[in-house]
Write a protein that holds these residues in place. Structure first.
Motif, PDB file in Angstrom:
ATOM      1  N   MET A 241       0.869  -1.069   0.037  1.00  0.00           N
ATOM      2  CA  MET A 241       0.060   0.108   0.067  1.00  0.00           C
ATOM      3  C   MET A 241       0.780   1.311  -0.002  1.00  0.00           C
ATOM      4  O   MET A 241       2.125   1.079   0.507  1.00  0.00           O
ATOM      5  CB  MET A 241      -0.815   0.174   1.045  1.00  0.00           C
ATOM      6  N   PRO A 242       0.540   2.402  -0.592  1.00  0.00           N
ATOM      7  CA  PRO A 242       1.180   3.611  -0.443  1.00  0.00           C
ATOM      8  C   PRO A 242       1.351   3.971   0.924  1.00  0.00           C
ATOM      9  O   PRO A 242       0.726   3.543   2.075  1.00  0.00           O
ATOM     10  CB  PRO A 242       0.129   4.464  -1.133  1.00  0.00           C
ATOM     11  N   PRO A 243       2.573   4.701   1.330  1.00  0.00           N
ATOM     12  CA  PRO A 243       2.882   4.813   2.633  1.00  0.00           C
ATOM     13  C   PRO A 243       1.806   5.744   3.717  1.00  0.00           C
ATOM     14  O   PRO A 243       2.135   5.645   4.537  1.00  0.00           O
ATOM     15  CB  PRO A 243       4.112   5.619   2.535  1.00  0.00           C
ATOM     16  N   THR A 244       0.948   6.595   2.990  1.00  0.00           N
ATOM     17  CA  THR A 244       0.057   7.343   3.314  1.00  0.00           C
ATOM     18  C   THR A 244      -1.153   6.717   4.070  1.00  0.00           C
ATOM     19  O   THR A 244      -1.955   7.034   4.892  1.00  0.00           O
ATOM     20  CB  THR A 244      -0.484   8.328   2.704  1.00  0.00           C
ATOM     21  N   ILE A 245      -1.279   5.444   3.734  1.00  0.00           N
ATOM     22  CA  ILE A 245      -2.097   4.441   4.022  1.00  0.00           C
ATOM     23  C   ILE A 245      -1.747   3.292   5.089  1.00  0.00           C
ATOM     24  O   ILE A 245      -0.929   2.447   4.549  1.00  0.00           O
ATOM     25  CB  ILE A 245      -2.974   3.716   2.893  1.00  0.00           C
ATOM     26  N   LEU A 246      -2.329   3.308   6.262  1.00  0.00           N
ATOM     27  CA  LEU A 246      -1.814   2.259   7.174  1.00  0.00           C
ATOM     28  C   LEU A 246      -2.991   1.287   7.302  1.00  0.00           C
ATOM     29  O   LEU A 246      -4.169   1.262   7.289  1.00  0.00           O
ATOM     30  CB  LEU A 246      -1.800   2.803   8.758  1.00  0.00           C
ATOM     31  N   PRO A 247      -2.483  -0.040   7.679  1.00  0.00           N
ATOM     32  CA  PRO A 247      -3.185  -1.063   7.693  1.00  0.00           C
ATOM     33  C   PRO A 247      -3.943  -1.060   8.900  1.00  0.00           C
ATOM     34  O   PRO A 247      -3.857  -0.344   9.955  1.00  0.00           O
ATOM     35  CB  PRO A 247      -2.317  -2.423   7.653  1.00  0.00           C
ATOM     36  N   THR A 248      -5.535  -1.720   8.842  1.00  0.00           N
ATOM     37  CA  THR A 248      -6.362  -1.705  10.268  1.00  0.00           C
ATOM     38  C   THR A 248      -5.580  -2.661  11.178  1.00  0.00           C
ATOM     39  O   THR A 248      -5.202  -3.819  10.853  1.00  0.00           O
ATOM     40  CB  THR A 248      -7.577  -2.427   9.752  1.00  0.00           C
ATOM     41  N   GLN A 249      -5.686  -2.116  12.160  1.00  0.00           N
ATOM     42  CA  GLN A 249      -5.303  -2.834  13.488  1.00  0.00           C
ATOM     43  C   GLN A 249      -6.253  -4.004  13.941  1.00  0.00           C
ATOM     44  O   GLN A 249      -7.416  -3.506  13.973  1.00  0.00           O
ATOM     45  CB  GLN A 249      -5.106  -1.852  14.583  1.00  0.00           C
ATOM     46  N   ILE A 250      -5.956  -5.426  13.882  1.00  0.00           N
ATOM     47  CA  ILE A 250      -6.869  -6.206  14.358  1.00  0.00           C
ATOM     48  C   ILE A 250      -6.450  -6.590  15.653  1.00  0.00           C
ATOM     49  O   ILE A 250      -5.274  -7.150  15.753  1.00  0.00           O
ATOM     50  CB  ILE A 250      -6.890  -7.169  13.301  1.00  0.00           C
ATOM     51  N   GLY A 251      -7.421  -7.101  16.465  1.00  0.00           N
ATOM     52  CA  GLY A 251      -6.963  -7.711  17.826  1.00  0.00           C
ATOM     53  C   GLY A 251      -6.465  -6.383  18.702  1.00  0.00           C
ATOM     54  O   GLY A 251      -6.475  -5.233  18.470  1.00  0.00           O
ATOM     55  N   ASP A 252      -6.053  -6.808  19.799  1.00  0.00           N
ATOM     56  CA  ASP A 252      -5.747  -6.146  20.933  1.00  0.00           C
ATOM     57  C   ASP A 252      -4.181  -5.361  20.499  1.00  0.00           C
ATOM     58  O   ASP A 252      -3.478  -6.065  20.072  1.00  0.00           O
ATOM     59  CB  ASP A 252      -5.273  -6.942  22.287  1.00  0.00           C
ATOM     60  N   ALA A 253      -4.056  -4.218  20.873  1.00  0.00           N
ATOM     61  CA  ALA A 253      -2.978  -3.509  20.458  1.00  0.00           C
ATOM     62  C   ALA A 253      -1.907  -3.913  21.545  1.00  0.00           C
ATOM     63  O   ALA A 253      -2.021  -4.508  22.360  1.00  0.00           O
ATOM     64  CB  ALA A 253      -3.388  -1.806  20.824  1.00  0.00           C
TER      65      ALA A 253
END
Length: 253
Positions: A241-253
């Motif tokens: 993905m382009p660097p401006t788009i971050l993946p969705t966090q899944i589960g506990d941080a």
């Protein structure tokens, strides 16, 4: 145990594919100088794999199948990873190898699987029974269905060529009939490019594993083109993905 002789070593590497000697290069017994300028790349592929020369009709079908599978866009895993690799400082050859190494059972292997499926029907098994057996193994039927195309734009040109080849006696049409029987059985799910090329490779007598090998040869062209293009972009493509788009966090941080 006696020490190996020169003859032992030569026998160890014995091959019918090629012969190399001083001032001599032969491919399947054919001097390479006789092939250069007179034989197409598809014809040489046939020669190297089969040991003989294809008829014009066989060569035309093989070349059509190879052309049809060259590329399917940067969203294809083999293309995407080659583009990423091309900007990681590994060299163009490694970028191509990275893409080729992703052509496994899930991405790139459906053609091989489809040849095996169609072979069962071509050999006399009932299409409905074959489809049921294959669907019991997986919800995906190799060679059929596509996430983008309701009708793959490569379908009609390839199958029309096989129709003509069958009418001309180049092939017997058994794999084509098998594919159409399956397509009719599971309609509206369409045959895809893996299924169409499986028809061609099956009709031409290539065993299922070579269907995957031939797909690798074909897709390597697209992988090379994308890796070369990416290498000239002047950027680092270090993720999907382009660097401006971050993946969705899944589960506990």
């Amino acid at each position: 145990m006696s020490e190996p002789t020169v003859g032992d070593v030569a026998d160890w590497w014995g091959t019918a594919v090629s012969r190399i000697a001083p001032n001599v290069i032969e491919l399947r017994g054919r001097p390479v100088q006789d092939l250069i300028g007179s034989t197409s790349f598809a014809g040489v592929i046939w020669l190297m794999l089969r040991g003989d020369t294809p008829t014009p009709g066989q060569e035309r079908l093989l070349e059509a199948a190879l052309v049809s599978s060259v590329d399917h866009g940067p969203h294809a895993p083999s293309i995407a990873v080659a583009r990423m690799a091309a900007t990681c400082g590994v060299g163009l050859n490694n970028a191509v190898a990275t893409g080729v190494n992703l052509l496994g059972d899930v991405h790139g292997g459906a053609g091989e699987q489809c040849v095996a499926l169609l072979a069962e029907i071509a050999d006399g098994a009932e299409p409905q029974e074959v489809v049921a057996r294959w669907r019991a193994r997986s919800k995906y039927l190799p060679g059929f269905g596509h996430r983008f195309h309701t009708v793959d734009p490569r379908r009609d040109p390839l199958l029309t060529l096989v129709d003509q080849a069958a009418a001309d006696g180049v092939v017997d049409g058994s794999y084509l009939r098998a594919a159409r029987a399956v397509e009719q059985l599971i309609a509206p799910v369409p045959i895809n490019i893996d299924g169409c090329t499986a028809v061609v490779y099956g009709e031409l007598g290539f065993p299922p594993p070579l269907a995957r090998g031939l797909f690798v040869l074909s897709r390597s062209v697209g992988i090379l083109a994308h890796a070369w293009e990416e290498s000239g972009q002047g950027r680092r493509n270090k993720g999907p993905m382009p660097p401006t788009i971050l993946p969705t966090q899944i589960g506990d941080a």
